[in-house]
Design a protein around this motif. Structure first.
Motif, mmCIF file in Angstrom:
data_model
loop_
_atom_site.group_PDB
_atom_site.id
_atom_site.type_symbol
_atom_site.label_atom_id
_atom_site.label_comp_id
_atom_site.label_asym_id
_atom_site.label_seq_id
_atom_site.Cartn_x
_atom_site.Cartn_y
_atom_site.Cartn_z
ATOM 1 N N ILE A 116 -7.774 44.293 13.504
ATOM 2 C CA ILE A 116 -8.224 43.818 12.188
ATOM 3 C C ILE A 116 -8.345 42.292 12.190
ATOM 4 O O ILE A 116 -9.321 41.725 11.678
ATOM 5 C CB ILE A 116 -7.246 44.286 11.095
ATOM 6 C CG1 ILE A 116 -7.332 45.795 10.922
ATOM 7 C CG2 ILE A 116 -7.534 43.575 9.770
ATOM 8 C CD1 ILE A 116 -6.245 46.375 10.029
ATOM 9 N N GLY A 117 -7.361 41.636 12.789
ATOM 10 C CA GLY A 117 -7.399 40.177 12.845
ATOM 11 C C GLY A 117 -8.580 39.653 13.636
ATOM 12 O O GLY A 117 -9.254 38.712 13.210
ATOM 13 N N ALA A 118 -8.842 40.264 14.787
ATOM 14 C CA ALA A 118 -9.963 39.811 15.611
ATOM 15 C C ALA A 118 -11.298 40.050 14.917
ATOM 16 O O ALA A 118 -12.209 39.207 14.984
ATOM 17 C CB ALA A 118 -9.934 40.525 16.963
ATOM 18 N N LEU A 119 -11.434 41.187 14.230
ATOM 19 C CA LEU A 119 -12.667 41.465 13.486
ATOM 20 C C LEU A 119 -12.854 40.453 12.360
ATOM 21 O O LEU A 119 -13.966 39.936 12.139
ATOM 22 C CB LEU A 119 -12.624 42.887 12.911
ATOM 23 C CG LEU A 119 -12.841 44.030 13.908
ATOM 24 C CD1 LEU A 119 -12.530 45.366 13.249
ATOM 25 C CD2 LEU A 119 -14.272 44.017 14.436
ATOM 26 N N SER A 120 -11.775 40.150 11.641
ATOM 27 C CA SER A 120 -11.862 39.194 10.537
ATOM 28 C C SER A 120 -12.210 37.798 11.045
ATOM 29 O O SER A 120 -13.055 37.101 10.455
ATOM 30 C CB SER A 120 -10.531 39.165 9.778
ATOM 31 O OG SER A 120 -10.578 38.246 8.707
ATOM 32 N N MET A 121 -11.593 37.368 12.166
ATOM 33 C CA MET A 121 -11.899 36.045 12.706
ATOM 34 C C MET A 121 -13.323 35.978 13.246
ATOM 35 O O MET A 121 -14.002 34.959 13.091
ATOM 36 C CB MET A 121 -10.897 35.690 13.800
ATOM 37 C CG MET A 121 -9.485 35.449 13.291
ATOM 38 S SD MET A 121 -8.380 34.786 14.550
ATOM 39 C CE MET A 121 -8.974 33.100 14.667
ATOM 40 N N SER A 122 -13.788 37.059 13.866
ATOM 41 C CA SER A 122 -15.173 37.085 14.345
ATOM 42 C C SER A 122 -16.136 36.924 13.181
ATOM 43 O O SER A 122 -17.096 36.139 13.248
ATOM 44 C CB SER A 122 -15.452 38.398 15.090
ATOM 45 O OG SER A 122 -14.615 38.533 16.216
ATOM 46 N N ALA A 123 -15.875 37.670 12.097
ATOM 47 C CA ALA A 123 -16.727 37.545 10.911
ATOM 48 C C ALA A 123 -16.650 36.145 10.332
ATOM 49 O O ALA A 123 -17.665 35.590 9.870
ATOM 50 C CB ALA A 123 -16.306 38.584 9.869
ATOM 51 N N GLY A 124 -15.465 35.546 10.367
ATOM 52 C CA GLY A 124 -15.311 34.187 9.843
ATOM 53 C C GLY A 124 -16.102 33.164 10.634
ATOM 54 O O GLY A 124 -16.754 32.287 10.056
ATOM 55 N N HIS A 125 -16.053 33.260 11.954
ATOM 56 C CA HIS A 125 -16.826 32.326 12.780
ATOM 57 C C HIS A 125 -18.331 32.504 12.560
ATOM 58 O O HIS A 125 -19.077 31.513 12.533
ATOM 59 C CB HIS A 125 -16.483 32.528 14.256
ATOM 60 C CG HIS A 125 -15.157 31.955 14.649
ATOM 61 N ND1 HIS A 125 -14.865 30.611 14.539
ATOM 62 C CD2 HIS A 125 -14.041 32.542 15.152
ATOM 63 C CE1 HIS A 125 -13.625 30.395 14.960
ATOM 64 N NE2 HIS A 125 -13.102 31.543 15.329
ATOM 65 N N LEU A 139 -11.618 31.723 4.544
ATOM 66 C CA LEU A 139 -10.720 32.795 4.103
ATOM 67 C C LEU A 139 -10.598 33.878 5.166
ATOM 68 O O LEU A 139 -9.484 34.336 5.482
ATOM 69 C CB LEU A 139 -11.235 33.395 2.790
ATOM 70 C CG LEU A 139 -10.415 34.557 2.217
ATOM 71 C CD1 LEU A 139 -8.995 34.097 1.880
ATOM 72 C CD2 LEU A 139 -11.111 35.137 0.981
ATOM 73 N N LEU A 140 -11.720 34.282 5.742
ATOM 74 C CA LEU A 140 -11.692 35.305 6.790
ATOM 75 C C LEU A 140 -10.925 34.823 8.017
ATOM 76 O O LEU A 140 -10.180 35.593 8.646
ATOM 77 C CB LEU A 140 -13.118 35.692 7.188
ATOM 78 C CG LEU A 140 -13.909 36.507 6.163
ATOM 79 C CD1 LEU A 140 -15.382 36.585 6.565
ATOM 80 C CD2 LEU A 140 -13.325 37.907 6.014
#
Length: 457
Positions: A116-125, A139-140
């Motif tokens: 979940i963390g990696a998906l959220s950080m990927s979306a954030g970048h 936020l992501l």
């Protein structure tokens, strides 16, 4: 099938360690590459483009966000606003892992938490590429960091059986090396792409490497613990000696905040000062400003053998400094870093500052970091009572949350004070940490050396 994890100490594949270690190390290396690469660009991107007219109006929800900030700290210039945003972002990056670890422990497990963390950080970048989604991107990234960093380190430890202390320690060294490599390479590549092709190329490559980290993690998924069992202790009441130890550790964490402010300000106002006042060209080559931040991690890597050699020589003569003395040494070195910048400003006069001065400052700060931060983590791990050891480690990272929010606020004084006054203020801040060690170090050390029963060694 139970979701608990039994350590996989099967056939070793590399350097005598479980397969899962290297998937975790590479995942964290990619993640740190993307994080430090993006962080190296963030303040420069805001002051040079995003927060300027023609761009700032396009950021979704920004007018309300700015009004909220200014209602707390007063009117903000573009640079001061960028500083506040950076401080909030970098501060909450160190706060959310407490929440991410709690959610994983209670409900979803560490393995799902990291995904979940990696998906959220990927979306954030990816969201960083667009002006409109800037606040959503931050936020992501903060949420993603909470889930990823709050759980991946726990998985490293869970790869080894409880009695396999020696291999676990070496495993964490391998894991930390991957972090440092990512922290060096990220600003180099992202900074080069941002200078040569534009900001969004720098953010784009950070997104790609975060996705590579996710792919690495998923490829090694079957070798990783789904849920890390936490140690349970009988009773929660601390003895009087243990309470004194906890209070002493909190006092040391407060002292370390002074050094953390000095260290992280080089990521916030440091790039702005370099862009404005440091000569960018060396011969025909133009140095990307983010490259200076790579020096911090680079010298934190290459100076480890040197410091180990120095401490071994001191130990042979029974003169190796204790943990509090090392933390104090780090504070004085951090103060010296900013003195170097002040000397560079005076030597340069009205001309641009020679790049050698920020080079020396960042190099020495990398060494100062080795003296204070790993030593603080080791001190808390050793001295904290076993019943609250994990909680105390979490509080240690909360000190970074406080420090980073403070650097955001302090950065708002840069334009009013000017470079010399601003860096002199940070000399005083860092030296304040050193002075507190001089005043209270012996008393704190006596408390922390006299460990009571139930204290983890």
């Amino acid at each position: 099938m139970s979701d608990s994890y039994r350590p996989r100490n099967g056939p070793a594949t590399f350097l005598g360690h479980p397969k899962g270690l290297f998937y975790l190390a590479f995942t964290e290396g990619w993640e740190r590459f993307s994080f430090y690469g993006m962080t190296a660009l963030l303040v420069l991107y805001m002051v040079n483009q995003l927060l300027l007219p023609g761009h700032v109006e396009q950021i979704g929800g920004f007018s309300g966000f700015r009004a909220l900030l200014e209602s707390i700290v007063g009117p903000l210039s573009t640079q001061a606003l960028a500083s506040q945003i950076f401080g909030l972002y970098s501060g909450f990056v160190y706060f959310t892992p407490l929440l991410g670890g709690f959610v994983a422990d209670r409900w979803i497990g560490q393995r799902n938490g990291v995904v979940i963390g990696a998906l959220s950080m990927s979306a954030g970048h990816i969201a960083m590429v667009f002006d409109q989604s800037f606040l959503l991107a931050l936020l992501l990234l903060v949420i993603g960091s909470g889930f990823l960093k709050g759980n991946i380190s726990a998985q490293v430890g869970a790869l080894y059986s409880p009695e396999d202390e020696a291999r676990r320690t070496r495993g964490f060294i391998i894991f930390s090396t991957a972090i440092n490599i990512g922290a060096v390479v990220g600003p180099l590549l992202c900074g080069f792409l941002a200078q040569a092709y534009g900001w969004h190329y720098g953010f784009g490559i950070a997104a790609i490497f975060m996705l590579l980290g996710l792919a690495t993690y998923l490829y090694g998924y079957r070798y990783l613990p789904a849920r890390v069992a936490r140690r349970q202790f009988e009773g929660t009441r601390l003895t009087a000696d243990e309470r004194r130890t906890v209070f002493a550790l909190i006092a040391v964490m407060i002292i370390a905040i002074f050094e953390s402010i000095a260290f992280y300000q080089l990521y916030n106002v440091g790039p702005i000062w370099i862009q404005q006042h440091v000569r960018a060209e060396v011969g025909s080559f133009r140095i990307p400003v983010p490259w200076y931040q790579s020096l911090l991690s680079f010298f934190s890597i290459i100076c480890v053998p040197l410091l180990f050699w120095i401490w071994r020589r001191q130990a042979l003569r029974k003169r190796e400094p204790d943990e509090l003395a090392k933390i104090g040494t780090g504070a004085w070195l951090a103060a010296a870093c900013y003195l170097i910048l002040i000397v560079g400003i005076f030597v340069s006069g009205d001309a641009l500052v020679n790049p050698i001065w920020p080079f020396l400052c960042n190099a020495l700060m990398g060494i100062a970091f080795l003296y204070y931060w790993p030593t603080l983590l080791a001190l808390v791990s050793r001295a904290a009572p076993a019943k609250v050891n994990a909680t105390m480690m979490g509080l240690t990272f909360m000190s970074l949350f406080i420090a980073n929010n403070l650097i955001g606020w302090l950065g708002g004084f840069y334009e009013k004070m000017g470079p010399t006054g601003f860096w002199a203020m940070h000399v005083v801040i860092a030296a304040g940490g050193g002075l507190l060690v001089v005043l209270f170090g012996r008393r704190l050390d006596r408390t922390l050396q006299a460990k009571g029963p139930g204290t983890q060694s």
